[in-house]
Every structure is written in structure tokens, then in C-alpha cells.
Design a protein around this motif. Structure first.
Motif, PDB file in Angstrom:
ATOM      1  N   ALA A   1       0.827  -1.206   0.000  1.00  0.00           N
ATOM      2  CA  ALA A   1       0.000   0.000   0.000  1.00  0.00           C
ATOM      3  C   ALA A   1       0.864   1.259   0.000  1.00  0.00           C
ATOM      4  CB  ALA A   1      -0.936  -0.004   1.205  1.00  0.00           C
ATOM      5  N   VAL A   2       1.890   1.292   0.848  1.00  0.00           N
ATOM      6  CA  VAL A   2       2.776   2.459   0.897  1.00  0.00           C
ATOM      7  C   VAL A   2       3.506   2.628  -0.440  1.00  0.00           C
ATOM      8  CG1 VAL A   2       4.836   3.438   1.997  1.00  0.00           C
ATOM      9  CG2 VAL A   2       3.045   2.404   3.389  1.00  0.00           C
ATOM     10  N   LEU A   3       3.922   1.500  -1.048  1.00  0.00           N
ATOM     11  CA  LEU A   3       4.552   1.570  -2.369  1.00  0.00           C
ATOM     12  C   LEU A   3       3.599   2.201  -3.379  1.00  0.00           C
ATOM     13  CD1 LEU A   3       6.843   0.872  -4.340  1.00  0.00           C
ATOM     14  CD2 LEU A   3       5.831  -1.404  -4.580  1.00  0.00           C
ATOM     15  N   GLY A   4       2.316   1.806  -3.311  1.00  0.00           N
ATOM     16  CA  GLY A   4       1.330   2.383  -4.212  1.00  0.00           C
ATOM     17  C   GLY A   4       1.134   3.866  -3.967  1.00  0.00           C
ATOM     18  N   PHE A   5       1.045   4.267  -2.695  1.00  0.00           N
ATOM     19  CA  PHE A   5       0.884   5.686  -2.362  1.00  0.00           C
ATOM     20  C   PHE A   5       2.089   6.506  -2.830  1.00  0.00           C
ATOM     21  CE2 PHE A   5      -2.234   4.261   0.965  1.00  0.00           C
ATOM     22  CZ  PHE A   5      -3.310   5.001   0.484  1.00  0.00           C
ATOM     23  N   ARG A   6       3.282   5.919  -2.707  1.00  0.00           N
ATOM     24  CA  ARG A   6       4.476   6.640  -3.143  1.00  0.00           C
ATOM     25  C   ARG A   6       4.535   6.735  -4.666  1.00  0.00           C
ATOM     26  NH1 ARG A   6       9.687   4.863   0.371  1.00  0.00           N
ATOM     27  NH2 ARG A   6      10.561   6.494  -0.947  1.00  0.00           N
ATOM     28  N   ASN A   7       4.184   5.655  -5.347  1.00  0.00           N
ATOM     29  CA  ASN A   7       4.154   5.700  -6.811  1.00  0.00           C
ATOM     30  C   ASN A   7       3.131   6.712  -7.309  1.00  0.00           C
ATOM     31  OD1 ASN A   7       6.112   3.754  -6.965  1.00  0.00           O
ATOM     32  ND2 ASN A   7       4.754   2.091  -7.576  1.00  0.00           N
ATOM     33  N   ALA A   8       2.043   6.885  -6.543  1.00  0.00           N
ATOM     34  CA  ALA A   8       0.998   7.833  -6.928  1.00  0.00           C
ATOM     35  C   ALA A   8       1.375   9.272  -6.594  1.00  0.00           C
ATOM     36  CB  ALA A   8      -0.309   7.469  -6.221  1.00  0.00           C
ATOM     37  N   GLY A   9       2.414   9.471  -5.787  1.00  0.00           N
ATOM     38  CA  GLY A   9       2.782  10.813  -5.369  1.00  0.00           C
ATOM     39  C   GLY A   9       1.941  11.323  -4.223  1.00  0.00           C
ATOM     40  N   MET A  10       1.118  10.442  -3.628  1.00  0.00           N
ATOM     41  CA  MET A  10       0.296  10.854  -2.492  1.00  0.00           C
ATOM     42  C   MET A  10       1.111  10.909  -1.200  1.00  0.00           C
ATOM     43  SD  MET A  10      -3.153   8.637  -3.167  1.00  0.00           S
ATOM     44  CE  MET A  10      -3.885   8.514  -4.808  1.00  0.00           C
TER      45      MET A  10
ATOM     46  N   ILE B   1      -4.882  -3.507  -3.132  1.00  0.00           N
ATOM     47  CA  ILE B   1      -4.427  -4.852  -2.779  1.00  0.00           C
ATOM     48  C   ILE B   1      -3.740  -4.834  -1.417  1.00  0.00           C
ATOM     49  CG2 ILE B   1      -2.800  -6.685  -3.401  1.00  0.00           C
ATOM     50  CD1 ILE B   1      -3.324  -5.708  -6.371  1.00  0.00           C
ATOM     51  N   GLY B   2      -2.891  -3.826  -1.194  1.00  0.00           N
ATOM     52  CA  GLY B   2      -2.189  -3.737   0.084  1.00  0.00           C
ATOM     53  C   GLY B   2      -3.128  -3.564   1.252  1.00  0.00           C
ATOM     54  N   LEU B   3      -4.116  -2.681   1.105  1.00  0.00           N
ATOM     55  CA  LEU B   3      -5.076  -2.467   2.190  1.00  0.00           C
ATOM     56  C   LEU B   3      -5.909  -3.722   2.444  1.00  0.00           C
ATOM     57  CD1 LEU B   3      -6.281   1.168   1.399  1.00  0.00           C
ATOM     58  CD2 LEU B   3      -4.622   0.420   3.119  1.00  0.00           C
ATOM     59  N   SER B   4      -6.219  -4.442   1.378  1.00  0.00           N
ATOM     60  CA  SER B   4      -6.973  -5.689   1.536  1.00  0.00           C
ATOM     61  C   SER B   4      -6.165  -6.719   2.316  1.00  0.00           C
ATOM     62  CB  SER B   4      -7.359  -6.238   0.159  1.00  0.00           C
ATOM     63  OG  SER B   4      -7.940  -7.514   0.278  1.00  0.00           O
ATOM     64  N   MET B   5      -4.874  -6.831   2.015  1.00  0.00           N
ATOM     65  CA  MET B   5      -4.020  -7.786   2.713  1.00  0.00           C
ATOM     66  C   MET B   5      -3.775  -7.361   4.161  1.00  0.00           C
ATOM     67  SD  MET B   5      -1.263  -8.612  -0.315  1.00  0.00           S
ATOM     68  CE  MET B   5      -0.386  -9.860   0.625  1.00  0.00           C
ATOM     69  N   PHE B   6      -3.741  -6.055   4.419  1.00  0.00           N
ATOM     70  CA  PHE B   6      -3.488  -5.573   5.780  1.00  0.00           C
ATOM     71  C   PHE B   6      -4.600  -5.986   6.736  1.00  0.00           C
ATOM     72  CE2 PHE B   6      -3.564  -2.329   9.136  1.00  0.00           C
ATOM     73  CZ  PHE B   6      -2.249  -2.409   9.580  1.00  0.00           C
ATOM     74  N   SER B   7      -5.785  -6.256   6.188  1.00  0.00           N
ATOM     75  CA  SER B   7      -6.927  -6.597   7.037  1.00  0.00           C
ATOM     76  C   SER B   7      -6.725  -7.893   7.822  1.00  0.00           C
ATOM     77  CB  SER B   7      -8.190  -6.721   6.185  1.00  0.00           C
ATOM     78  OG  SER B   7      -8.089  -7.806   5.270  1.00  0.00           O
ATOM     79  N   THR B   8      -5.737  -8.719   7.425  1.00  0.00           N
ATOM     80  CA  THR B   8      -5.506  -9.976   8.146  1.00  0.00           C
ATOM     81  C   THR B   8      -5.001  -9.751   9.567  1.00  0.00           C
ATOM     82  OG1 THR B   8      -3.250 -10.156   7.281  1.00  0.00           O
ATOM     83  CG2 THR B   8      -5.007 -11.213   6.006  1.00  0.00           C
ATOM     84  N   ILE B   9      -4.585  -8.520   9.881  1.00  0.00           N
ATOM     85  CA  ILE B   9      -4.067  -8.261  11.225  1.00  0.00           C
ATOM     86  C   ILE B   9      -5.157  -8.429  12.278  1.00  0.00           C
ATOM     87  CG2 ILE B   9      -4.555  -5.771  11.340  1.00  0.00           C
ATOM     88  CD1 ILE B   9      -1.726  -5.460  12.565  1.00  0.00           C
ATOM     89  N   ARG B  10      -6.430  -8.381  11.877  1.00  0.00           N
ATOM     90  CA  ARG B  10      -7.524  -8.526  12.848  1.00  0.00           C
ATOM     91  C   ARG B  10      -7.560  -9.908  13.475  1.00  0.00           C
ATOM     92  NH1 ARG B  10      -9.865  -9.173   7.785  1.00  0.00           N
ATOM     93  NH2 ARG B  10     -11.306 -10.940   7.544  1.00  0.00           N
ATOM     94  N   HIS B  11      -6.858 -10.880  12.883  1.00  0.00           N
ATOM     95  CA  HIS B  11      -6.848 -12.241  13.434  1.00  0.00           C
ATOM     96  C   HIS B  11      -5.719 -12.443  14.454  1.00  0.00           C
ATOM     97  CE1 HIS B  11      -9.864 -13.346  10.508  1.00  0.00           C
ATOM     98  NE2 HIS B  11      -9.107 -12.875   9.545  1.00  0.00           N
ATOM     99  N   THR B  12      -4.970 -11.386  14.728  1.00  0.00           N
ATOM    100  CA  THR B  12      -3.922 -11.469  15.736  1.00  0.00           C
ATOM    101  C   THR B  12      -4.549 -11.557  17.129  1.00  0.00           C
ATOM    102  OG1 THR B  12      -2.441 -10.140  14.364  1.00  0.00           O
ATOM    103  CG2 THR B  12      -1.913 -10.284  16.695  1.00  0.00           C
ATOM    104  N   HIS B  13      -3.913 -12.317  18.015  1.00  0.00           N
ATOM    105  CA  HIS B  13      -4.397 -12.456  19.393  1.00  0.00           C
ATOM    106  C   HIS B  13      -4.008 -11.214  20.192  1.00  0.00           C
ATOM    107  CE1 HIS B  13      -4.098 -17.092  18.826  1.00  0.00           C
ATOM    108  NE2 HIS B  13      -5.186 -16.586  18.288  1.00  0.00           N
ATOM    109  N   PHE B  14      -4.794 -10.136  20.065  1.00  0.00           N
ATOM    110  CA  PHE B  14      -4.468  -8.899  20.768  1.00  0.00           C
ATOM    111  C   PHE B  14      -4.688  -9.025  22.270  1.00  0.00           C
ATOM    112  CE2 PHE B  14      -5.096  -7.115  16.476  1.00  0.00           C
ATOM    113  CZ  PHE B  14      -3.931  -6.369  16.384  1.00  0.00           C
TER     114      PHE B  14
END
Length: 473
Positions: free
Chosen positions: A182-191, A392-405
Motif C-alpha cells: 500500500a505504501v509503495l502504491g501511495f508513493r508511486n501515486a505521489g500521495m 491490494i495492500g489495504l486488503s491484505m493488511f486486514s488480516t491483522i484482525r486475526h492477531t491475538h491482541f
């Protein structure tokens, strides 16, 4: 024992829910009913078994190609900064993409692109050049690293490491790599911009033409995916590229055809003798460790995105993709291109429905065409592919919700891995840090019995790796 069983129960429940949710949310066009008969392609790539089709795999392959096409510009540019001939590096980059990805498609039957990673090219073209190490020596170091990869794969050591990694860390891999993409995408976009002095991230200028192109593509991707249009990511990339023409971001090539440059200036120029010197050992370890964990993370994270992992979060027959990238990492420097690995851009094809090696084969065919149509590939700006990486990056980041917080000794290493990935701009470093943090936290918490013995052994080279990364230069 009760704790381990409870964690396994949670993991099995998570996988079952994930599979059910993916089945229910997948568009009908992307989930064709298995057929009892089919052509050679269907039988060769087990399309019916993975509930896909030739059309879906072809679209996915083209999408992966477009998502990774910017590397045809970035990799030669980085290598030329270290003294290589840029034209030769461009041709060699395409060749290694084609050969390695075809091998992945036919041998491993997985939707992974294999090509040169940015990290290895930065090491050779920027880091080593800045320390006055010749690029020929850098290729030799990359070659020796590839040989070590190959040996470890053949003896089964790499798959052993995968089995040693705790399930919580494996779950965190998707979030860590998702953030990186996601950060790579934001940087490529200039955001998002990186401050050269502080290495901190800052917001970019959203009024720039390139950023506007990325925003148009992002909006198109959201609309198309929301309406479940097949090949939504691919269409969004093409829409963004078209919007870039009047904005002056997409430059139509003067000629659509061109003969490829010769690779003679860089092929077979590696200096293995210098790479075996004592002075080269730190560089060798940096090459090896970064590539090892990058490949490991990409394989598991993208494999999870494609629903190809088993109930223990392992990829069945993982030695097959490991063997492919080991061979690629060994042969790449011979052609003049270092650090070949499974690429995170493969996630773009997986998001478009790719589940088999047929999508990799389609992507390889597109790269092969670029030997003659290099101007066409280079006409698609990185801003046009940025929205695909962001979503794609934001979609993959959603897996963090399965961590045992609820258990800090499980959640702290995962969060450390994600933050290290962001701060170092390297998910290889992030993964290595997450593993080392896991060992340290469990030790300090008095729960050392939960750490597999192999991770204690792995902690030694990981500590040295971090010493080489953070020591003052």
C-alpha cells in the motif's frame, strides 16, 4: 498443551471462516463450477480444482504484468546508477522475468511472478556503488547468495524454517506485506513522499497531474470492484493510463516497435573471486537475509490471498516455488540482474482471480512481447498501476484482525513486524524483526517453552543481520 490446542482451534476456525467468506463473496464470473472435462490447459494447471478458468487466469496474468511493468523502468535505472549499461539491463530484466516466471508456472503451478526485486537492485546499484564496490563484484555476491539459497532449498532447510514460524507471525505476514504494498502504491501515486533527510513520510501534492491520474484510477477501481466487474483491476489501470494522456503523464511512444538491446555489456561479467573475499561477507549476508525473508513473506502472504495455504498456514509443496526462486536467484546474476525473487506484485493477479500457474504463464508471455514492444510497456506510468497496489495492500493488511491482541506476547511481535516494515521500507527487514521480537518477548515473559528450538538458532543470524542494517556507516 491446552493453550496450544486453543490456538490451533482458533486458527482452524479462522481458515474455515475465511474459506466460507471467500466463497460467498467471490463473483460468479470468478468462481466457475468445476467441469469433468477440459482442454490441455485445464488439466495441466488444475483449473477446475482451483475453481478458475482460462479467461480468468489470462486476465489475472495481464493484470500482474501491468502491476509489475514499472520494474522494467525502475530496475535498469537503479542498476545503471551503479555503472551498468541501461539498455542491456532492460533487455536482461525482461529475459529473466520471462524465464523465471515460466519456470514457476510450469513447475510450481502458482500465480507468482518471479523477477528482480527493488531491494537487491538498490543494494547493488546504490549501496555497493556508494562504497566503491564494482557492480561486477556485486553480481558475484548475488550469485553466491543464490547458490546458498539453492543448497538450503535442496536440503529442505527453507521449508523447515517455514514450519518453525509461529502461526501468529504467519498471520502478521499478510498485514506487514500489505502495508508495504500500500505504501509503495501511495508513493508511486505521489500521495506520500519520503523526506530524504529524515526518512519520514509526508503527504504529497494531490494537485499534481500524476497524483490526479492515480486518483482517477483509484476511483475507477472502487466503482468496478464494487460492481463486481471481471478484471476490475486491469480495467482501472487502463483507464488511469488513458486519463494520463491529456494530463501529460502518459506519453505515447514515437514508435511501438523496437529491437532489444544486446545484453553483452553485462552478461557473464560477475566477479565471483572478489565476492568470496572476507570483505564481501557483510554484503553477502545482507543480500541473503533480505532475499530469504522477502521470498518467504511473499510466498505465504500471496498464497494466503489466493486461498492456497493449508490449515497450518503453510503452502503445500512449498519447496517447489522455493526451488524456482533459488534457481532464478542463481542464474539472474549470470545475465547481469541480481536478487531475483517471488514478487509482491503477484498479488495484483491474485486479486484479479489468478489461482494457478496459467496466470504466470500469461504474464510471462506479456513480458516476452516487451522485448519488441518496450516503448508500449514503458508508456504505462507508475501512477496508473498505483491504485492496484493501494487496494491490494489495504486488503491484505486486514488480516491483522486475526492477531491475538488479548495476548501481548503474540500481538507485540506482529505489531513490531508491521512497524519495522514501515520504518525500514523493507518487508524482509520487518519479517526478520518480527521473528527476533517473538523470541525476545517470549523469553522475557518467561514463556520460553512456547518458542520452537529452531527459532533460538535462527535468532543468532537474525541478530547479526540487524547489526549490519542499523550500524552507523
Amino acid at each position: 498443551m491446552h493453550r496450544r490446542n486453543a490456538q490451533q482451534y482458533k486458527w482452524h476456525g479462522y481458515r474455515m471462516n475465511q474459506l466460507v467468506n471467500n466463497e460467498s463473496s467471490m463473483p460468479a464470473a470468478n468462481n466457475p463450477a468445476p467441469t469433468a472435462r477440459g482442454g490441455w490447459l485445464e488439466r495441466r494447471f488444475a483449473l477446475a480444482e482451483r475453481k478458475t478458468s482460462v479467461r480468468i487466469e489470462t486476465i489475472a496474468g495481464i493484470t500482474s504484468f501491468l502491476a509489475a511493468a514499472y520494474l522494467l523502468v525502475v530496475i535498469p535505472s537503479l542498476l545503471s546508477a551503479g555503472g551498468m549499461d541501461r539498455g542491456a539491463a532492460t533487455t536482461a530484466t525482461i529475459l529473466v522475468f520471462v524465464l523465471s516466471t515460466v519456470l514457476m508456472a510450469l513447475y510450481a503451478n502458482l500465480p507468482f511472478l518471479v523477477g528482480p526485486g527493488i531491494g537487491g537492485s538498490v543494494i547493488l546499484g546504490i549501496t555497493l556503488a556508494g562504497e566503491h564496490v564494482a557492480w561486477q563484484t556485486g553480481l558475484g555476491i548475488a550469485f553466491v547468495s543464490g547458490v546458498l539459497f539453492l543448497i538450503l532449498t535442496l536440503v529442505g532447510a527453507r521449508s523447515l524454517v517455514v514450519r518453525l514460524i509461529p502461526a501468529q507471525i504467519k498471520l502478521g505476514l499478510g498485514a506487514s506485506i500489505g502495508l508495504f504494498i500500500a505504501v509503495l502504491g501511495f508513493r508511486n501515486a505521489g500521495m506520500v513522499l519520503a523526506n530524504a533527510k529524515t526518512n519520514a513520510l509526508a503527504l504529497g501534492d494531490f494537485s499534481r497531474p500524476g497524483t490526479l491520474v492515480a486518483l482517477i484510477g483509484l476511483g475507477a477501481a472502487v466503482v468496478l470492484q464494487g460492481r463486481r466487474v471481471p478484471g476490475a483491476i486491469l480495467w482501472a489501470i487502463l483507464i488511469a493510463a488513458a486519463a494520463g494522456v491529456p494530463l501529460g503523464v502518459t506519453h505515447m511512444p514515437a514508435s511501438f516497435l523496437s529491437w532489444p538491446h544486446s545484453i553483452a555489456p553485462i552478461a557473464f561479467k560477475l566477479d565471483i573471486a572478489s565476492a568470496l573475499s572476507v570483505a564481501a561477507i557483510p554484503y553477502l549476508f545482507v543480500f541473503f537475509a533480505a532475499e530469504f525473508f522477502s521470498t518467504l513473506g511473499t510466498t505465504l502472504a500471496v498464497g494466503a490471498k489466493a486461498d492456497l495455504l493449508d490449515e497450518n498456514a503453510n503452502l503445500p509443496n512449498i519447496n517447489r516455488p522455493f526451488l524456482v526462486d533459488s534457481i532464478a536467484a542463481t542464474l539472474g546474476p549470470v545475465f547481469g540482474i541480481p536478487a531475483l525473487t517471488a514478487l509482491v506484485e503477484s498479488a495484483a493477479g491474485v486479486e484479479a482471480g489468478g489461482r494457478t500457474g496459467l496466470s504466470s504463464l500469461a504474464a510471462a508471455a506479456m513480458f516476452a512481447l516487451m522485448l519488441l514492444f518496450v516503448p508500449v510497456a514503458l508508456a504505462i506510468p507508475k501512477e496508473a498501476t498505483a491504485p492496484a497496489l493501494i487496494l491490494i495492500g489495504l486488503s491484505m493488511f486486514s488480516t491483522i484482525r486475526h492477531t491475538h491482541f488479548d495476548d501481548f506476547s503474540d500481538s507485540l511481535p506482529v505489531l513490531s513486524m508491521v512497524l519495522l516494515t514501515l520504518m525500514s521500507n523493507s518487508f524482509g527487514t520487518g519479517i526478520a524483526g518480527g521473528l527476533l521480537c517473538y523470541v525476545l518477548v517470549k523469553l522475557l515473559a518467561g514463556r520460553f517453552r512456547e518458542v520452537p528450538w529452531g527459532l533460538y538458532v535462527l535468532a543468532v543470524p537474525l541478530s547479526y543481520y540487524f547489526y549490519t542494517v542499523v550500524k552507523p556507516h
